[in-house]
Design an enzyme around this catalytic site. Structure first.
Site, mmCIF file in Angstrom:
data_model
loop_
_atom_site.group_PDB
_atom_site.id
_atom_site.type_symbol
_atom_site.label_atom_id
_atom_site.label_comp_id
_atom_site.label_asym_id
_atom_site.label_seq_id
_atom_site.Cartn_x
_atom_site.Cartn_y
_atom_site.Cartn_z
ATOM 1 N N GLU A 192 0.817 -1.226 0.000
ATOM 2 C CA GLU A 192 0.000 0.000 0.000
ATOM 3 C C GLU A 192 0.848 1.273 0.000
ATOM 4 O O GLU A 192 1.293 1.728 1.057
ATOM 5 C CB GLU A 192 -0.939 0.011 1.217
ATOM 6 N N LYS A 234 -2.489 -1.869 -3.237
ATOM 7 C CA LYS A 234 -3.554 -1.030 -2.651
ATOM 8 C C LYS A 234 -3.178 0.433 -2.845
ATOM 9 O O LYS A 234 -2.508 1.033 -1.994
ATOM 10 C CB LYS A 234 -3.712 -1.381 -1.171
HETATM 11 P P1 13P Z 1 -9.272 4.294 4.104
HETATM 12 O O1 13P Z 1 -10.151 3.556 3.135
HETATM 13 O O2 13P Z 1 -10.012 4.898 5.252
HETATM 14 O O3 13P Z 1 -8.341 5.239 3.420
HETATM 15 O O4 13P Z 1 -8.349 3.214 4.794
HETATM 16 C C1 13P Z 1 -7.757 2.254 4.033
HETATM 17 C C2 13P Z 1 -6.572 1.763 4.737
HETATM 18 O O5 13P Z 1 -6.491 0.616 5.066
HETATM 19 C C3 13P Z 1 -5.509 2.701 5.018
HETATM 20 O O6 13P Z 1 -4.391 1.990 5.404
#
Ligand code: 13P
Length: 348
Positions: A192, A234
């Site tokens: 991510e 992500k």
């Molecule tokens: P949000 O969808 O609230 O941005 O969170 C996703 C997430 O896992 C951030 O690490």
């Protein structure tokens, strides 16, 4: 079966089994499903509770997570739920581990394994995510508790002089080393790299930074021998900053997001699952829907969701910490997840 374990420097090293990783990814996104991020750290969860006057205690966090995992029908839209360390060790009021409730519903438990983004020395306002120390052992423990996938988040702030290449590279290397340890353990890494929405930047600026981040990230993932077929990306959507005056239509955001990712994400990555990043639930859903509706035939990857706020926020507001509101909050959570699953198919 031949023993795939090697002994190196006194540590047992297992060879990655790509098929296990691929099978987990297939199950996570089967039948148009997506992921639910419910892995807020203690401080982030407390912040969300404080905003709606819910007491910030271990028991309230446990009750809230029980509310989520016991939501009937959640498995129609959600294939995997990302937990925080506190939650993976918790049980429902009837003494059933949260992970068992998920597994019995056909939802695969995952675990956030990073130890948060910390200020990067020498680089004011930038952060580098920590958590590699002891990660091999922690993954072994989480696997025993039922986790089959993991998450590590790096953040990038758009400002006049940021993000720097040093910040992008440092985070890309940590993400790669994390992903390697996960794959060694047959745990699917969610990688991510989040370009934050904070600031007044344009969509064009977000496009440029996101493209640069993805390109550096994939260069490092390749160097660190990550199986791209055994990971999930992500990313953020490509969108103007929260304080920007720019108005972009749903289709413009979908366009920019798809064009940016087509330019920078290899087709061998099986699935992309977006974060919501501070968009309202309705907007995040509409963007995901437009991406899938307008581009379905051109996308080499599954394009799904891994939202936290965009799925949970209306449910927390309805719950307010009161037992009497649990049913209503669960219905709201169920509905948001259903809408996101429909958006994953582009049929809204
Ligand atoms: P949000 O969808 O609230 O941005 O969170 C996703 C997430 O896992 C951030 O690490």
């Amino acid at each position: 079966m031949p023993d795939k374990t090697l002994l190196m420097f006194g540590i047992k090293i297992k060879k990655m089994n790509t098929q296990i990783l691929k099978d987990t990814i297939t199950q996570l996104f089967a039948n148009g499903k997506g992921l639910l991020a419910m892995d807020e750290s203690i401080s982030t969860c407390n912040k969300r509770f404080a905003a709606v006057n819910i007491p910030q205690t271990v028991e309230m966090r446990r009750k809230y997570r029980e509310l989520i995992v016991t939501t009937k029908g959640l498995n129609e839209s959600i294939g995997g739920a990302i937990l925080f360390d506190e939650t993976i060790r918790q049980q429902t009021k009837d003494g059933i581990p949260m992970t068992d409730v998920l597994i019995n519903a056909g939802i695969i438990p995952g675990i956030k394994v990073d130890m948060h983004a910390k200020p990067m020395a020498g680089f004011p306002r930038e952060k580098v995510t920590e958590g590699l120390d002891g990660l091999r052992e922690r993954l072994t423990e989480y696997k025993k508790m039922g986790a089959r996938f993991a998450k590590w988040r790096a953040v990038f702030l758009i400002d006049k002089d940021t993000p720097t290449t040093q910040c992008i590279e440092a985070n890309a290397i940590s993400l790669s080393r994390y992903a390697a340890l996960c794959q060694e353990a047959d745990v699917v890494p969610i990688v991510e790299p989040e370009v934050l929405m904070n600031g007044n930047h344009t969509i064009q600026k977000c496009f440029e930074v996101t493209e640069q981040v993805q390109k550096i990230l994939f260069y490092e993932l390749y160097k660190y021998r990550i199986s791209l077929e055994g990971m999930i990306l992500k990313p953020n959507m490509v969108i103007q900053g929260l304080e920007s005056d720019e108005k972009n239509s749903i289709d413009e955001v979908a366009d920019a997001t798809v064009n940016c990712l087509l330019e920078s994400v290899p087709a061998s990555v099986p699935a992309i699952a977006f974060l919501s990043g501070g968009q309202s639930p309705e907007t995040a859903t509409a963007h995901l829907n437009a991406i899938n509706r307008n581009f379905k035939k051109r996308l080499p990857w599954i394009v799904s969701f891994s939202f936290a706020r965009a799925i949970q926020q209306p449910a927390i507001e309805a719950w307010k910490g009161e037992d009497d509101n649990v049913k209503e909050a669960q219905q709201i959570l169920y509905k948001r997840a259903k809408l996101d699953a429909a958006a994953r198919r582009g049929i809204l």
